[in-house]
Motif scaffolding. Structure first.
Motif, short mmCIF file in Angstrom:
data_model
loop_
_atom_site.label_atom_id
_atom_site.label_comp_id
_atom_site.label_asym_id
_atom_site.label_seq_id
_atom_site.Cartn_x
_atom_site.Cartn_y
_atom_site.Cartn_z
N TRP A 10 71.32 33.89 -16.76
CA TRP A 10 69.90 33.99 -17.05
C TRP A 10 69.20 32.71 -16.63
CZ3 TRP A 10 66.52 31.89 -20.96
CH2 TRP A 10 65.35 32.62 -21.14
N ASN A 13 64.23 28.59 -16.49
CA ASN A 13 62.89 28.16 -16.10
C ASN A 13 61.98 29.38 -16.00
OD1 ASN A 13 60.73 27.67 -13.99
ND2 ASN A 13 61.49 25.60 -14.36
N ASP A 14 60.88 29.36 -16.75
CA ASP A 14 60.02 30.55 -16.84
C ASP A 14 59.43 30.94 -15.50
OD1 ASP A 14 58.58 30.36 -20.19
OD2 ASP A 14 60.54 30.97 -19.42
N SER A 15 58.82 29.98 -14.81
CA SER A 15 58.14 30.33 -13.56
C SER A 15 59.14 30.78 -12.51
CB SER A 15 57.33 29.14 -13.06
OG SER A 15 58.19 28.04 -12.85
N ARG A 17 62.00 32.14 -13.06
CA ARG A 17 62.52 33.45 -13.44
C ARG A 17 61.53 34.54 -13.07
NH1 ARG A 17 63.03 32.60 -18.41
NH2 ARG A 17 61.41 33.93 -19.28
N ARG A 18 60.23 34.29 -13.32
CA ARG A 18 59.23 35.32 -13.01
C ARG A 18 59.15 35.56 -11.51
NH1 ARG A 18 56.19 33.50 -17.53
NH2 ARG A 18 55.27 31.80 -16.31
N ASP A 50 61.02 41.41 -18.96
CA ASP A 50 61.21 40.86 -20.29
C ASP A 50 59.87 40.81 -21.01
OD1 ASP A 50 62.78 37.84 -21.61
OD2 ASP A 50 62.77 39.93 -22.28
N CYS B 47 67.07 37.79 -14.81
CA CYS B 47 65.71 37.76 -15.36
C CYS B 47 65.60 38.42 -16.72
CB CYS B 47 64.75 38.45 -14.39
SG CYS B 47 64.87 37.81 -12.75
#
Lengths: 287, 247
Positions: A10, A13-15, A17-18, A50, B47
């Motif tokens: 997984w 890092n949010d950005s 990952r998006r 998510d 993700c």
């Protein structure tokens, strides 16, 4: 910048990952589209991001996607579950596949490395096979045994083919062939100081055998008898094989047969003597 | 219009249209289905997405992959796609999977990564070994030529020379194993205690000692007999050439 292998875990890092999610989702939809088009089959992919409540689907038309899924749900429960996979099942499948590939790769690598070892040993680069581990020596021994058997079979086939020809044609090249054999083998043998060897003065061999016999006999009579028996048998077996070869070279002459018969006991004795000498040293180092 | 075929038969782009041949279509389905499921699994791993993929084979069978499960994602989608007054207002909440399942998946991922790393290491070893073999071939080493050659195509002289070389290596292997055995015998009191039974049993004693020390090395033929082979061959050469051979 070259692509680097992606770690399958997984993405924290949010950005990142998006961004990855958007790209890979699009790729997944494309793959589904190609599959459906090429094989003329119904397919459907549903992806919930998510925290998202609205999914992305393929086909783009929600009604068509719902129709495919409805067809899937309408099937009997057994047919649905028969080919169904979840993440654990899928990962287990891939792990088993990887394990099989790993085992195969390891076996092939072992064979290659043993072949390299055999080459180094034949080329005389490893005097006394110093520095090899037990496993390497064992593997090398087995490979040598297999190659010896293969070469022996090939020689026997060649001799069988040669025997079919006329004796007169084979007689003349004998001296050249024999000389070539000796010249080819001498450099190899000279690189192995562990094995005493000489082609002149056969009587000396007999003498050495007698000396070893006298030296070894008082210590272990029963062991000596066992080794003598085995050595004698092995020597006779080896000599018999080559005796046949010599016969084919000599043609059908009665004199040649007589010579072979005369030489047989002597060479057998030499073999037995040498067999005594070599193992006689090994079992008693501490004494 | 089909694209012109290149000289090499490597990978080529294909037209995305229905495949005519039934066999080719079935093969394509199997390969691409596996690829689709792999991509879907990677997307959900990387993700944290919930994914469901359902495909029907040309024969009408259903294949599916889903995370957390096909049913949960499909039911969620079907519920939301059907317009209903009650469900319209309230969005379906995302139900996360149990911790146990996540831990199991994480462990399987770790195993998968480890195996992939080991496989890469084995491939690197293979490349190094192939490089060494190729170098020996280019150097024109006769020993490598022997090892590569097809035995059926070798001449009698080559076969005899190869046999002699192999016999020499066999003798060296036997001597080396003998040395290892001797070293093992000299280690520890247990070796000393075994000494007398070994002497009594003679040749068999050697095998017994090998077993006692747990050395699983079975190097055929037993030590000493390789010398017999070599001696026999030497005797043959002497017989062919006569006592006055060059030396």
């Amino acid at each position: 910048m070259a692509r680097k292998k992606v770690t399958l875990q997984w993405i924290a890092n949010d950005s990142t990952r998006r961004a990855t999610f958007k790209k890979r989702r699009k790729g997944l939809m494309k793959k589904a589209s190609e599959l459906a088009t090429l094989c003329d089959v119904d397919a459907c992919v549903v992806v919930y991001g998510d925290g998202e409540s609205q999914p992305e689907v393929w086909p783009d038309d929600v009604a068509k996607a719902a129709q495919v899924l409805a067809r899937f749900k309408a099937m009997p429960e057994l047919d649905q579950c028969k080919k169904m996979m979840d993440m654990e099942g899928f990962l287990n499948q891939r792990i088993d596949k990887l394990r099989e590939q790993l085992r195969k790769a390891r076996r092939e690598n072992h064979e290659r490395e043993t072949a390299l070892l055999l080459h180094d040993a034949i080329a005389g680069r490893r005097p006394g096979l110093a520095g090899l581990s037990v496993e390497e020596i064992a593997g090398l021994g087995w490979m040598v045994e297999n190659r010896l058997n293969g070469v022996k079979d090939a020689i026997e086939r060649l001799q069988a083919a040669t025997a079919g020809k006329g004796g007169q044609d084979v007689v003349l090249p004998d001296p050249a062939t024999a000389t070539t054999n000796l010249q080819l083998q001498l450099p190899q043998v000279s690189l192995l100081p562990l094995v005493p060897y000489s082609v002149d003065a056969p009587a000396e061999h007999g003498h050495a055998g007698v000396v070893h016999e006298a030296a070894a006999q008082p210590q272990a009579p029963s062991w000596l008898m066992e080794v003598a028996k085995a050595g004698g048998d092995l020597g006779a077996l080896v000599y018999s094989g080559f005796g046949g070869g010599r016969g084919s070279f000599g043609g059908a002459g009665g004199t040649s047969v007589g010579v072979v018969a005369d030489m047989l006991p002597h060479l057998g004795n030499l073999g037995a003597g040498f067999g005594w000498a070599d193992p006689g040293l090994s079992p008693f180092p501490p004494i | 219009m089909a694209p012109p075929r290149r000289p090499s038969m490597g990978r080529q782009k294909i037209e995305i249209r229905r495949i005519e041949s039934d066999e080719a279509r079935q093969v394509c389905f199997s390969k691409r289905r596996a690829g689709l499921f792999k991509k879907a699994s990677e997307l959900s791993i990387l993700c944290g997405a919930d994914v469901a993929a359902v495909v029907f084979s040309p024969a009408g069978k259903a294949f599916s992959f889903g995370h957390p499960s096909v049913e949960s994602v499909v039911d969620r989608f079907l519920a939301s796609s059907t317009p209903s007054p009650a469900g319209a207002g309230a969005g379906a909440g995302h139900s996360s999977a149990g911790g146990g399942e996540d831990r199991a998946v994480s462990e399987l991922n770790r195993q998968h990564g480890d195996l992939r790393a080991q496989l890469d290491a084995e491939k690197a070893r293979q490349e190094r070994a192939d490089e060494a073999i190729r170098k020996e071939r280019e150097a024109g080493s006769p020993a490598m030529a022997w090892i590569d050659a097809d035995l059926g195509a070798m001449g009698h002289d080559d076969l005899v020379a190869f046999w002699a070389a192999l016999a020499g290596v066999q003798a060296a292997v036997a001597a080396s194993a003998d040395q290892l055995l001797r070293d093992a015998l000299l280690v520890g009191r247990r070796g000393r205690q075994q000494q007398q039974p070994a002497a009594q049993l003679g040749g068999g004693g050697v095998a017994f000692d090998v077993g006692a020390f747990g050395i699983g090395v079975q190097v055929p033929p037993p030590p000493g007999f390789a010398g017999v082979d070599l001696q026999g061959f030497g005797g043959q050469a002497a017989a062919i050439l006569g006592a006055g051979g060059p030396s």
